[in-house]
Design a protein around this motif. Structure first.
Motif, PDB file in Angstrom:
ATOM      1  N   LEU A  74      -9.826   4.104  -5.449  1.00 43.05           N
ATOM      2  CA  LEU A  74     -10.608   4.646  -6.577  1.00 43.05           C
ATOM      3  C   LEU A  74     -10.833   6.147  -6.440  1.00 43.05           C
ATOM      4  CD1 LEU A  74     -13.089   1.698  -6.860  1.00 43.05           C
ATOM      5  CD2 LEU A  74     -11.754   2.602  -8.765  1.00 43.05           C
ATOM      6  N   LYS A  75     -10.557   6.690  -5.264  1.00 43.87           N
ATOM      7  CA  LYS A  75     -10.631   8.153  -5.098  1.00 43.87           C
ATOM      8  C   LYS A  75      -9.737   8.827  -6.144  1.00 43.87           C
ATOM      9  CE  LYS A  75     -10.091  12.112  -2.399  1.00 43.87           C
ATOM     10  NZ  LYS A  75      -8.807  12.532  -2.860  1.00 43.87           N
ATOM     11  N   ASP A  76      -8.589   8.185  -6.419  1.00 42.55           N
ATOM     12  CA  ASP A  76      -7.681   8.693  -7.448  1.00 42.55           C
ATOM     13  C   ASP A  76      -7.846   7.812  -8.686  1.00 42.55           C
ATOM     14  OD1 ASP A  76      -6.055  10.759  -5.840  1.00 42.55           O
ATOM     15  OD2 ASP A  76      -6.048   8.988  -4.577  1.00 42.55           O
ATOM     16  N   LEU A 117     -17.998  13.853   2.535  1.00 43.07           N
ATOM     17  CA  LEU A 117     -16.688  14.352   2.090  1.00 43.07           C
ATOM     18  C   LEU A 117     -15.707  13.184   1.983  1.00 43.07           C
ATOM     19  CD1 LEU A 117     -14.895  16.872   1.505  1.00 43.07           C
ATOM     20  CD2 LEU A 117     -14.340  16.895   3.956  1.00 43.07           C
ATOM     21  N   ALA A 118     -15.088  13.045   0.796  1.00 40.47           N
ATOM     22  CA  ALA A 118     -14.100  11.971   0.627  1.00 40.47           C
ATOM     23  C   ALA A 118     -12.915  12.237   1.545  1.00 40.47           C
ATOM     24  CB  ALA A 118     -13.640  11.918  -0.831  1.00 40.47           C
ATOM     25  N   LEU A 119     -12.489  11.211   2.273  1.00 37.67           N
ATOM     26  CA  LEU A 119     -11.337  11.401   3.158  1.00 37.67           C
ATOM     27  C   LEU A 119     -10.100  11.678   2.324  1.00 37.67           C
ATOM     28  CD1 LEU A 119     -11.935   8.586   5.798  1.00 37.67           C
ATOM     29  CD2 LEU A 119     -12.660  10.979   5.839  1.00 37.67           C
ATOM     30  N   GLU A 165     -12.515   0.866  -2.844  1.00 40.75           N
ATOM     31  CA  GLU A 165     -13.567   1.907  -2.788  1.00 40.75           C
ATOM     32  C   GLU A 165     -13.118   3.144  -2.017  1.00 40.75           C
ATOM     33  OE1 GLU A 165     -16.423   2.082  -4.315  1.00 40.75           O
ATOM     34  OE2 GLU A 165     -16.145   0.105  -5.211  1.00 40.75           O
ATOM     35  N   THR A 166     -13.713   4.272  -2.382  1.00 41.17           N
ATOM     36  CA  THR A 166     -13.433   5.535  -1.684  1.00 41.17           C
ATOM     37  C   THR A 166     -14.153   5.571  -0.338  1.00 41.17           C
ATOM     38  OG1 THR A 166     -13.263   6.694  -3.776  1.00 41.17           O
ATOM     39  CG2 THR A 166     -13.692   8.048  -1.828  1.00 41.17           C
ATOM     40  N   LEU A 167     -13.416   5.898   0.695  1.00 41.08           N
ATOM     41  CA  LEU A 167     -14.035   6.071   2.006  1.00 41.08           C
ATOM     42  C   LEU A 167     -14.378   7.537   2.233  1.00 41.08           C
ATOM     43  CD1 LEU A 167     -13.826   3.311   3.588  1.00 41.08           C
ATOM     44  CD2 LEU A 167     -12.942   4.729   5.421  1.00 41.08           C
ATOM     45  N   VAL A 200       0.864  -1.190   0.000  1.00 39.52           N
ATOM     46  CA  VAL A 200       0.000   0.000   0.000  1.00 39.52           C
ATOM     47  C   VAL A 200       0.899   1.238   0.000  1.00 39.52           C
ATOM     48  CG1 VAL A 200      -1.833   1.259   1.193  1.00 39.52           C
ATOM     49  CG2 VAL A 200      -1.755  -1.245   1.337  1.00 39.52           C
ATOM     50  N   PRO A 201       1.113   1.841  -1.179  1.00 43.44           N
ATOM     51  CA  PRO A 201       1.923   3.064  -1.198  1.00 43.44           C
ATOM     52  C   PRO A 201       1.102   4.278  -0.742  1.00 43.44           C
ATOM     53  CG  PRO A 201       1.471   2.294  -3.447  1.00 43.44           C
ATOM     54  CD  PRO A 201       0.713   1.398  -2.513  1.00 43.44           C
ATOM     55  N   THR A 202       1.690   5.092   0.125  1.00 41.26           N
ATOM     56  CA  THR A 202       0.985   6.294   0.593  1.00 41.26           C
ATOM     57  C   THR A 202       1.982   7.454   0.716  1.00 41.26           C
ATOM     58  OG1 THR A 202       1.365   6.319   2.998  1.00 41.26           O
ATOM     59  CG2 THR A 202      -0.281   4.764   2.182  1.00 41.26           C
ATOM     60  N   GLY A 248      -9.323   6.236   5.160  1.00 42.42           N
ATOM     61  CA  GLY A 248      -9.302   5.796   3.759  1.00 42.42           C
ATOM     62  C   GLY A 248      -8.067   4.953   3.494  1.00 42.42           C
ATOM     63  N   HIS A 249      -6.908   5.456   3.896  1.00 47.45           N
ATOM     64  CA  HIS A 249      -5.675   4.671   3.753  1.00 47.45           C
ATOM     65  C   HIS A 249      -5.805   3.346   4.520  1.00 47.45           C
ATOM     66  CE1 HIS A 249      -3.814   8.873   3.450  1.00 47.45           C
ATOM     67  NE2 HIS A 249      -3.407   8.314   2.328  1.00 47.45           N
ATOM     68  N   LEU A 250      -6.345   3.475   5.738  1.00 47.34           N
ATOM     69  CA  LEU A 250      -6.388   2.276   6.591  1.00 47.34           C
ATOM     70  C   LEU A 250      -7.316   1.210   6.005  1.00 47.34           C
ATOM     71  CD1 LEU A 250      -6.299   3.790  10.201  1.00 47.34           C
ATOM     72  CD2 LEU A 250      -4.410   3.131   8.702  1.00 47.34           C
TER      73      LEU A 250
HETATM   74  P1  AMP Z   1      -2.060   9.233  -0.911  1.00 47.26           P
HETATM   75  O1  AMP Z   1      -1.433   9.151   0.440  1.00 47.26           O
HETATM   76  O2  AMP Z   1      -2.983  10.388  -1.070  1.00 47.26           O
HETATM   77  O3  AMP Z   1      -1.058   9.102  -2.033  1.00 47.26           O
HETATM   78  O4  AMP Z   1      -3.002   7.964  -1.030  1.00 47.26           O
HETATM   79  C1  AMP Z   1      -2.497   6.664  -0.888  1.00 47.26           C
HETATM   80  C2  AMP Z   1      -3.536   5.694  -1.375  1.00 47.26           C
HETATM   81  O5  AMP Z   1      -4.713   5.824  -0.595  1.00 47.26           O
HETATM   82  C3  AMP Z   1      -3.947   5.958  -2.829  1.00 47.26           C
HETATM   83  O6  AMP Z   1      -4.097   4.715  -3.500  1.00 47.26           O
HETATM   84  C4  AMP Z   1      -5.257   6.673  -2.680  1.00 47.26           C
HETATM   85  O7  AMP Z   1      -6.110   6.520  -3.786  1.00 47.26           O
HETATM   86  C5  AMP Z   1      -5.823   5.991  -1.450  1.00 47.26           C
HETATM   87  N1  AMP Z   1      -6.833   6.841  -0.813  1.00 47.26           N
HETATM   88  C6  AMP Z   1      -6.730   8.158  -0.529  1.00 47.26           C
HETATM   89  N2  AMP Z   1      -7.889   8.618  -0.012  1.00 47.26           N
HETATM   90  C7  AMP Z   1      -8.735   7.571   0.040  1.00 47.26           C
HETATM   91  C8  AMP Z   1     -10.091   7.394   0.469  1.00 47.26           C
HETATM   92  N3  AMP Z   1     -10.812   8.399   0.946  1.00 47.26           N
HETATM   93  N4  AMP Z   1     -10.647   6.160   0.359  1.00 47.26           N
HETATM   94  C9  AMP Z   1      -9.926   5.119  -0.148  1.00 47.26           C
HETATM   95  N5  AMP Z   1      -8.649   5.217  -0.578  1.00 47.26           N
HETATM   96  C10 AMP Z   1      -8.056   6.422  -0.489  1.00 47.26           C
END
Ligand code: AMP
Length: 278
Positions: free
Chosen positions: A149-151, A183-185, A175-177, A27-29, A36-38
């Protein structure tokens, strides 16, 4: 919980995992973790034996230097949140570890994906995304990698890249949380005031309206209605597009089975994106 800061230390641990025929998820973040990440980490933990979570704010994907400098950093809290997942190994590399001198990355042709929506408004962004994901995948070599899927467009870019380069890692969409308000996290929400968080609800409200209007009107008409509705709020719209989620072309007269509405807008100084399938 195990935390790694060098590629060599992580790679040697993961080699032992691979030798035991265990499944590695990734899981890259960019940190500033939220539920959402979790949710991605949770899913990866269910489906894999070991889950690598990287925390790296990737400079090459920011086309706006100020956005990069203001990106939230909550590492201590991130590590605390991840400590509840027993299978997780956290990778917190420096730039030199992700982009070594002998980096052989060659930019790839992203075609239409680089010309529309985020590609159009954030020049160079997706090349930066592909570069970092490619380098991280080379280090982690996971069987499965999880993306939100948020991105949506980012996910499509990574899928394209993985097809073009014959990457064996399975790319898994999640799925987007959202919070209860809709509001999308997003890590960027940390930069919003309470008032701005309320203002930002117009994004999700507009997306929901589009689903309703779709039943009665063609995409071009819905786009106009949605833009008018959105502009009653105070956010500054960058784009609102109704596209086909496979081809990434605008829909005009007919809906397709993979129609998607994507919005990018500024809430104060903070750029937010969201999408909904419709
Ligand atoms: P980021 O830290 O923003 O690069 O996000 C890391 C991963 O978490 C990416 O694959 C994002 O699409 C995913 N992500 C970010 N926000 C959400 C969300 N609200 N729900 C689900 N996945 C998310």
């Amino acid at each position: 919980m195990f935390t790694y800061s060098t590629r060599d230390s992580l790679k040697s641990t993961l080699q032992k995992v691979r030798n035991q025929d265990k499944i590695i998820g990734f899981v890259p973040t960019m940190g500033a973790l939220h539920e959402g990440h979790l949710s991605l980490v949770h899913r990866a933990s269910e489906e894999c034996d070991v889950v690598v979570v990287s925390i790296f704010v990737n400079p090459t994907q920011f086309n706006n230097q100020e956005d990069f400098l203001k990106y939230p950093n909550t590492l201590e809290n991130d590590l605390k949140l991840l400590s509840q997942f027993p299978k997780v190994k956290v990778f917190v590399p420096s730039g030199d570890e992700v982009y070594p001198d002998e980096d052989s990355y060659e930019p790839i042709d992203l075609g239409q994906l680089d010309l529309v929506l985020e590609g159009k408004f954030r020049p160079g962004h997706f090349q930066g995304v592909v570069h970092v994901v490619r380098n991280l995948l080379q280090i982690v070599m996971p069987q499965r990698a999880y993306f939100g899927l948020k991105d949506f467009q980012q996910l499509a870019v990574i899928r394209r890249f993985s097809l073009m380069q014959d990457i064996e890692t399975q790319i898994i969409p999640c799925e987007t949380l959202r919070d209860v308000s809709g509001l999308a996290l997003s890590s960027r929400n940390l930069r919003l005031s309470e008032k701005e968080k309320e203002d930002a609800l117009i994004i999700h409200q507009t997306l929901l309206k589009i689903r309703e209007w779709k039943l009665l009107h063609a995409p071009s008409m819905v786009k106009q209605m949605a833009t008018d509705f959105f502009n009653q709020g105070v956010l500054k719209l960058e784009y609102l597009e109704i596209i086909d989620g496979n081809e990434f072309v605008n829909l005009h007269e007919e809906w397709t089975s993979n129609a998607l509405c994507c919005i990018a807008a500024y809430c104060g100084e903070v750029r937010l994106i969201d999408n909904i399938s419709c």
